[in-house]
Design a protein around this motif. Sequence first.
Motif, mmCIF file in Angstrom:
data_model
loop_
_atom_site.group_PDB
_atom_site.id
_atom_site.type_symbol
_atom_site.label_atom_id
_atom_site.label_comp_id
_atom_site.label_asym_id
_atom_site.label_seq_id
_atom_site.Cartn_x
_atom_site.Cartn_y
_atom_site.Cartn_z
ATOM 1 N N TYR A 48 20.298 -26.670 28.234
ATOM 2 C CA TYR A 48 21.581 -27.029 27.625
ATOM 3 C C TYR A 48 22.451 -25.780 27.512
ATOM 4 N N LEU A 93 23.698 -35.967 16.591
ATOM 5 C CA LEU A 93 23.148 -36.277 17.912
ATOM 6 C C LEU A 93 23.542 -37.679 18.359
ATOM 7 N N GLU A 97 25.673 -38.688 21.664
ATOM 8 C CA GLU A 97 25.153 -39.555 22.707
ATOM 9 C C GLU A 97 25.968 -40.836 22.835
ATOM 10 N N ASN A 100 28.205 -40.213 25.473
ATOM 11 C CA ASN A 100 27.519 -39.927 26.736
ATOM 12 C C ASN A 100 27.180 -38.455 26.941
ATOM 13 N N TYR A 101 26.937 -37.729 25.844
ATOM 14 C CA TYR A 101 26.472 -36.345 25.939
ATOM 15 C C TYR A 101 25.032 -36.295 25.433
ATOM 16 N N ALA A 102 24.083 -36.362 26.357
ATOM 17 C CA ALA A 102 22.675 -36.279 25.975
ATOM 18 C C ALA A 102 22.433 -34.961 25.246
ATOM 19 N N SER A 103 21.694 -35.004 24.153
ATOM 20 C CA SER A 103 21.505 -33.830 23.301
ATOM 21 C C SER A 103 20.099 -33.842 22.718
ATOM 22 N N THR A 159 23.210 -29.183 23.286
ATOM 23 C CA THR A 159 24.063 -30.171 23.931
ATOM 24 C C THR A 159 24.866 -29.550 25.067
#
Length: 237
Positions: A48, A93, A97, A100-103, A159
Motif C-alpha cells: 500500500y 476502513l 472500501e 472501492n479503495y481496498a485497505s 490504503t
Amino acid sequence: MKKEVTRNHAQSKNHFNLMIRNLGHSLGASEIGFSDLSRLPAQKRMHYNHAITVMIKLSDGILNQIEDAPTHTYFSHYRSVNRLLDDISLRILLALEAQNYASVAIPASQSVTDPDDPFTGAFAHKTAAVLAGMGWIGCSALFIHQRYGPRVRLATILTNAPVAAGEPITQSGCGSCRACVSACPALAIEGQLWTPGLARNALYDANACSQHMKDAFHHIGRGAVCGLCVVACPIGK
C-alpha cells in the motif's frame, strides 16, 4: 491547463482528507494523520502507498495517578482505548472500501509471530505517525506527539486512497532530556536520540521491558502494562 489539473487534483486529495478526518473525529479520535509510505519497502507496507493514522489521547487524570507502578485504572483505560482505536479504524476502513479503495486496518495492539523479533507488529504505527508529521520517536522508543508527548495510543489503516500526505519529521525533539531513562525500572532505555532508520534495539531493550512488566506488574492484569516512562516525559504534562 496542466496547473489547473494539478490544482484540482490537490483539492480532491484535501477533500478526501477532510472527509476521513471528520469521520475519525466524530467517532472519538483525537487526531487523524496521513502519510506517504512509498519510501518504505513494498513488503513492509503490504504494497500500500499511504497510511492513515488514528490517534487517541490518553486520560491525564488516569495517567497522573501513576507514581511508582501502574494502576488498575490505567490497565483498564489502556485496553479500552485500544478497543476504541480498533473500532474507529474499522469504521474508516469500511468507508474507504465503500468507495472501492481496498485497505487494511492494523490493530492498535498486536504482536505477530516473528522468530527474529517477538515484540514486533504487522506494521509499526509509529512509522506512519512520524511520516505524517505528527511527532517523532523518543529516547524511550515511544512515539512522542508534538503536543501530547507519549500520552497517546495509535492505530493505522493502510490504503491506496488518494490522501494528501503530511510532511515527515526527521529529527528528535528530546534534546538533552533523559527523564524516561531515569524512570525506567527495567533499565531498558539506552538514552540515545532517535534518527530516521535507527533500529529499535538501539533505543531500548524490548525484552527487558516486557520481562519486568511480567515479573513486577502481573497482578495488574493479563498483558501487563507499565506507563512509568509515559508519565515521566515532560512533553504533554
